[in-house]
Design a protein around this motif. Structure first.
Motif, short mmCIF file in Angstrom:
data_model
loop_
_atom_site.label_atom_id
_atom_site.label_comp_id
_atom_site.label_asym_id
_atom_site.label_seq_id
_atom_site.Cartn_x
_atom_site.Cartn_y
_atom_site.Cartn_z
N VAL A 1 0.89 -1.24 -0.01
CA VAL A 1 -0.04 0.04 -0.06
C VAL A 1 0.91 1.29 -0.11
O VAL A 1 1.76 1.51 0.90
CB VAL A 1 -0.85 0.05 1.17
CG1 VAL A 1 -1.86 1.22 1.32
CG2 VAL A 1 -1.71 -1.22 1.29
N ASP A 2 0.75 2.18 -0.89
CA ASP A 2 1.35 3.44 -0.94
C ASP A 2 0.32 4.31 -0.63
O ASP A 2 -0.87 4.85 -0.99
CB ASP A 2 1.41 3.68 -2.43
CG ASP A 2 2.19 5.07 -2.51
OD1 ASP A 2 2.42 5.79 -1.52
OD2 ASP A 2 2.65 5.59 -3.63
N PRO A 3 0.40 4.88 0.74
CA PRO A 3 -0.56 5.98 1.56
C PRO A 3 -0.45 7.43 0.98
O PRO A 3 -1.14 8.27 1.12
CB PRO A 3 0.04 5.78 2.68
CG PRO A 3 1.27 5.60 2.76
CD PRO A 3 1.49 4.82 1.54
N GLY A 4 0.76 7.53 0.00
CA GLY A 4 0.76 8.92 -0.56
C GLY A 4 1.73 9.57 0.53
O GLY A 4 2.10 8.97 1.17
N TRP A 5 1.84 11.13 0.21
CA TRP A 5 2.57 11.70 0.76
C TRP A 5 1.75 12.42 1.75
O TRP A 5 0.82 13.33 1.29
CB TRP A 5 3.45 12.73 0.31
CG TRP A 5 4.31 13.63 0.76
CD1 TRP A 5 4.79 13.58 2.27
CD2 TRP A 5 4.85 15.32 0.39
NE1 TRP A 5 5.54 14.64 2.40
CE2 TRP A 5 5.41 15.67 1.52
CE3 TRP A 5 4.69 15.84 -0.64
CZ2 TRP A 5 5.83 16.89 1.44
CZ3 TRP A 5 5.19 16.98 -0.72
CH2 TRP A 5 5.95 17.70 0.45
N VAL A 6 1.41 11.98 2.87
CA VAL A 6 0.74 12.46 4.03
C VAL A 6 1.04 13.26 5.04
O VAL A 6 2.28 13.29 5.39
CB VAL A 6 -0.27 11.08 4.50
CG1 VAL A 6 -0.87 10.43 3.59
CG2 VAL A 6 0.84 10.32 5.45
N PRO A 7 0.51 14.24 5.69
CA PRO A 7 0.83 14.97 6.62
C PRO A 7 1.14 14.52 7.78
O PRO A 7 0.11 13.97 8.58
CB PRO A 7 -0.32 16.33 6.69
CG PRO A 7 -1.45 15.75 6.05
CD PRO A 7 -1.01 14.57 5.23
N THR A 8 2.29 14.51 8.29
CA THR A 8 2.64 13.89 9.43
C THR A 8 3.43 15.10 10.09
O THR A 8 3.95 15.88 9.78
CB THR A 8 3.28 12.62 9.62
OG1 THR A 8 4.48 12.72 9.00
CG2 THR A 8 2.38 11.61 8.99
N ARG A 9 3.93 14.72 11.56
CA ARG A 9 5.01 15.38 12.18
C ARG A 9 6.16 15.21 11.46
O ARG A 9 6.94 16.30 11.49
CB ARG A 9 5.06 14.92 13.65
CG ARG A 9 4.29 15.40 14.57
CD ARG A 9 4.19 15.04 15.76
NE ARG A 9 4.87 13.89 16.34
CZ ARG A 9 4.67 13.23 17.22
NH1 ARG A 9 3.98 13.80 18.32
NH2 ARG A 9 5.22 12.10 17.52
N MET A 10 6.52 14.09 10.86
CA MET A 10 7.75 13.98 10.06
C MET A 10 7.87 14.62 8.56
O MET A 10 8.77 15.18 8.36
CB MET A 10 8.32 12.52 9.82
CG MET A 10 9.32 12.14 9.48
SD MET A 10 9.78 10.51 9.37
CE MET A 10 8.91 10.03 7.90
#
Length: 83
Positions: free
Chosen positions: A6-15
């Motif tokens: 699964v490629d979740p995409g570039w998601v907003p996280t703290r990292m």
């Protein structure tokens, strides 16, 4: 055993930061759907998925020679044998 990627995409996280363009909810939705879904698409092994859509992986991912080279390089970098 059913296996997927699964490629979740570039998601907003703290990292990754708030500027990431993908949706965090959509990133996990595919994983949950594959884990508990009973639709035929979710129950067939070997898929590469992005936002509940099956995609073709890059050609190198299907090349056994590339895979062997990658495992050798990871072993060289980490000291951990992967085969």
């Amino acid at each position: 055993m059913i296996t997927h990627v699964v490629d979740p995409g570039w998601v907003p996280t703290r990292m990754d930061g708030a500027a990431a363009p993908d949706d965090l909810t959509l990133g996990r939705t595919t994983q949950v759907w594959l884990a508990v879904g009973d639709e035929p698409e979710a129950t067939v092994s070997g898929g590469y998925w992005y936002h509940r859509s099956r995609r073709e992986p890059v050609a190198a991912a299907c090349d056994p020679g590339f895979q062997d080279d990658l495992l050798d390089e990871l072993h060289h970098l980490t000291g951990v044998p992967l085969r």
